[in-house]
Enzyme design. Structure first.
Site, PDB file in Angstrom:
ATOM      1  N   GLU A   1     -19.829   6.824  -0.760  1.00  0.00           N
ATOM      2  CA  GLU A   1     -19.191   7.278  -1.992  1.00  0.00           C
ATOM      3  C   GLU A   1     -18.964   8.796  -1.989  1.00  0.00           C
ATOM      4  OE1 GLU A   1     -17.792   5.399  -3.867  1.00  0.00           O
ATOM      5  OE2 GLU A   1     -18.812   3.460  -3.905  1.00  0.00           O
TER       6      GLU A   1
ATOM      7  N   HIS B   1      -8.939   6.639  -3.573  1.00  0.00           N
ATOM      8  CA  HIS B   1     -10.390   6.553  -3.382  1.00  0.00           C
ATOM      9  C   HIS B   1     -10.782   5.244  -2.719  1.00  0.00           C
ATOM     10  CE1 HIS B   1     -14.641   7.332  -4.181  1.00  0.00           C
ATOM     11  NE2 HIS B   1     -14.723   6.061  -4.544  1.00  0.00           N
ATOM     12  N   GLU B   2     -10.269   4.140  -3.229  1.00  0.00           N
ATOM     13  CA  GLU B   2     -10.700   2.845  -2.692  1.00  0.00           C
ATOM     14  C   GLU B   2     -10.214   2.629  -1.261  1.00  0.00           C
ATOM     15  OE1 GLU B   2     -12.984   1.678  -4.232  1.00  0.00           O
ATOM     16  OE2 GLU B   2     -12.661   2.466  -6.236  1.00  0.00           O
TER      17      GLU B   2
ATOM     18  N   TYR C   1     -21.716  10.500  -6.008  1.00  0.00           N
ATOM     19  CA  TYR C   1     -20.330  10.853  -5.746  1.00  0.00           C
ATOM     20  C   TYR C   1     -20.138  12.377  -5.727  1.00  0.00           C
ATOM     21  CZ  TYR C   1     -18.959   6.018  -7.007  1.00  0.00           C
ATOM     22  OH  TYR C   1     -18.797   4.650  -7.072  1.00  0.00           O
TER      23      TYR C   1
END
Length: 663
Positions: A436, A413-414, A503
């Site tokens: 996001e 994700h990051e 998200y």
């Protein structure tokens, strides 16, 4: 993508089939109770403005699109005794706008830690620890032969520089020189901090230099204060920076290390060279070397680490004498390569923990590069600390205690944020869903593919994290009358709803577009085109909506309106099903009603008593004029059951009225 579990489907089917048979129920549009109004959902003129020379009607940058550019040169030092970062920064600002700029605005994110910061008041969870924020020592205009101080004011997390002469439009340039220092926050820093480990402190340094605010054709100067939820919006440019730290510390920074011979041992240089040609992780500094002075090129004083990152909107770095360090090659298309690295303390070592961090980083980058857009930077770093899931160009801060599926998910994700918003430079401070939500969408598929789905399925709903039917997971949020919409300003979304809305609802909306509305081929083509056209530029929400409309060849305004601008509910009901002319071989006449305000294309499955199945997909146009639709499903024999949305892929708020069994 794995959209359901077997258990979930069994539960759903049971709900369908406990109903009584309703074959040949007489219904008309006047006899059903429905909140659906076709004219509202499909009203024309969704876009409030026409396309223009800056933002074209097809969602691409217009023929006169412009954006400003900023290059930074920074010389910084960390005093580990006082926990202070001091720096001198030179900013070269290029004004490509058509406007003369009489003043400049800069972001001062460290001021969010001050006692009187605005960020202390926008939620109920007020912080109890503070710093004094930026101490700006001087601001000057550098004309080469003359450096002259200039007036400035600071208001919360912004600084206005008031110029004696305006920066000329269409290519005017100005050079600023800023000297400053600040106290590094402790663990309470959240995104930037220092924290203790067995072998020394780890410093995670981010939002550490005054950055130019964006001046664009949408807001002019975008000067929203930094409150927390709304993250960053920065100009692109080259960042050349030096960090001076004690001799025993390792610095892992965004971009490429320019002076390895000055700060690394020959053994470490050789190991890095080996890692650049290895798909397996190579140790650059192993556990046994962490406390060995021989793992450093000198044994006293200070060392200066010199990095440069081109065409980026920001940089960050980690620094510690406690780092274990490993690396591996990243394989990109066209024979290109990058280098994935991880730095972490001995507490994080483990075969199911950070020993696999570089593998996760490498494979995530390779997947995102192949699927969407090639990773543009020479290095990517996974750094272990207490920021615990924070992204910057070329570096991510993940949790010291992360392991297994959690470490994979947070890593994917990051680092995925390097596509949104580091490559596609959307405005996180206003539209958090554009980074996001988009990033959550792409890493859901990454979990399904990488290592043959070792850590699938990836879910980002607080209602069923790590599993469950994604269509059902969003329903509690849609039904909540207090839930904000996706288009709510980033800092105005309460923490309770930040994850479900920003998200998950955004990501699941894109899944609906890809899997149910457009299909993978059309969606992927349009989405890749959006990424390519807006790489290293600043898209607005309408640019994305228009890009998808045009690239996929579909007017999706009904979907943008219902899913992004509103939390409209969907409730499809199977009203009746009967044989044509009472003959099973002539087909089955099926009537479905839309009881709520949202519309969707849908699938009906008819299962015959001989075990065969027939499916019919009904397009969204069925709802253009009516709140019910009747259609025929070909059959060759007697029917056992009829189900609307048999795979439970739609966010239908009442699956109990979606099907029944024939007697």
């Amino acid at each position: 993508m794995k959209l359901r579990s077997i258990l979930t489907c069994l539960i759903i089917l049971t709900a369908f089939f406990v109903q009584a048979q309703r074959k040949n129920r007489p219904v008309t549009a006047d006899t059903i109770i429905s909140n659906y109004q076709p004219a509202d959902l499909f009203a024309p003129m969704f876009y409030p403005e026409r396309g223009n020379d800056q933002h074209a009607a097809n969602g691409e940058p217009g023929i006169k699109y412009w954006q400003n550019r900023v290059n930074y040169q920074i010389k910084a030092a960390i005093d580990t005794n006082t926990k202070t970062l001091s720096a001198t920064e030179t900013i070269d600002y290029l004004n490509n706008s058509p406007d003369a700029l009489q003043y400049l605005w800069l972001q001062l994110d460290q001021n969010t830690y001050k006692k009187d910061a605005r960020s202390n008041y926008y939620t109920d969870a007020a912080p109890t620890q503070h710093t004094s924020g930026y101490e700006i020592e001087s601001v000057a205009i550098d004309r080469g032969d003359v450096v002259k101080k200039v007036d400035f004011i600071i208001t919360d997390t912004r600084m206005q520089v008031r110029l004696p002469n305006a920066v000329k439009p269409n290519g005017g340039v100005i050079r600023l020189r800023i000297t400053y220092h600040y106290t590094i926050p402790g663990v309470f820093g959240n995104r930037t901090d220092y924290n203790d480990t067995k072998n020394g402190k780890i410093y995670e340094i981010a939002q550490w230099f005054p950055r130019m605010c964006v001046y664009d054709d949408n807001e002019g100067w975008d000067t929203l204060p930094f409150l927390g939820s709304g993250e960053f919006y920065c100009e692109y440019g080259d960042i050349d920076y030096e960090v001076t730290v004690p001799w025993d510390m390792i610095v892992a920074g965004s971009g490429e290390l320019l002076n390895p011979k000055e700060v690394l041992t020959q053994k470490q240089i050789d190991r890095l060279a080996a890692a650049r040609n290895s798909d397996k992780t190579i140790m650059i500094r192993d556990v046994k070397e962490v406390n060995d002075p021989a793992s450093r090129p000198v044994r006293k004083g200070m060392l200066t680490w010199h990095f440069k990152m081109n065409n980026t909107r920001d940089v960050a770095f980690g620094a510690s004498k406690a780092y274990v360090w490993d690396a591996a090659r990243v394989n990109l298309s066209g024979g290109k390569k990058s280098l994935a690295m991880s730095v972490y303390p001995v507490e994080s070592v483990g075969d199911s923990a950070w020993n696999r961090a570089t593998e996760y980083l490498k494979k995530s980058i390779e997947y995102f590069s192949e699927k969407w857009f090639v990773y543009p930077y020479p290095v990517a770093i996974n750094e272990a600390g207490v920021a615990g899931g924070m992204e910057y160009p070329g570096i991510v801060f993940d949790g010291i205690t992360d392991k297994g599926k959690d470490l994979f998910w947070v890593t994917a994700h990051e680092i995925g944020h390097n596509w949104f918003p580091m490559i596609v430079g959307s405005n996180e401070r206003r539209y958090a869903w554009m980074d996001e939500g988009f990033n959550t969408f792409i890493d859901v598929y990454a979990s399904d593919v990488i290592n043959n789905g070792e850590f699938a399925p990836k879910r980002d709903s607080e209602y069923a994290p790590g599993g469950g039917n994604p269509a059902d997971e969003i329903i509690p949020t849609i039904l909540d009358p207090d839930a904000p919409t996706i288009m709510t300003a980033a800092d105005a979304v309460p923490e309770k709803y930040r994850h479900p809305i920003t998200y998950y609802k955004t990501a699941f909306g894109l899944v609906l577009l890809r899997e149910q509305i457009l299909g993978p081929d059309r969606f992927d083509y349009a989405f890749r085109n959006y990424i390519n056209k807006w790489a290293f530029k600043h898209p607005q929400p309408d640019d994305f909506f228009r890009s998808m409309d045009n690239g996929a060849g579909e007017d999706l305004s009904w979907f943008w309106k219902g899913w992004f601008y509103n939390n409209l509910k969907l409730d499809l009901e199977l009203l009746s099903a009967g044989y044509v002319n009472n003959d099973p071989k002539q087909g089955l006449s099926v009537t479905v009603a839309n009881l709520e305000q949202m519309a969707m294309p849908f699938t009906v499955e008819v299962k015959l008593k001989d075990g065969t199945k027939q499916r019919v997909k009904i397009p969204v146009e069925a709802w253009l004029q009516n709140n019910m639709v009747t259609f025929m499903v070909p059959t060759t024999g007697e029917v056992k059951s009829v189900i609307v949305d048999p795979d439970a892929t739609l966010p239908d708020i009442n699956r109990g009225n979606n099907g029944f069994i024939f007697k």
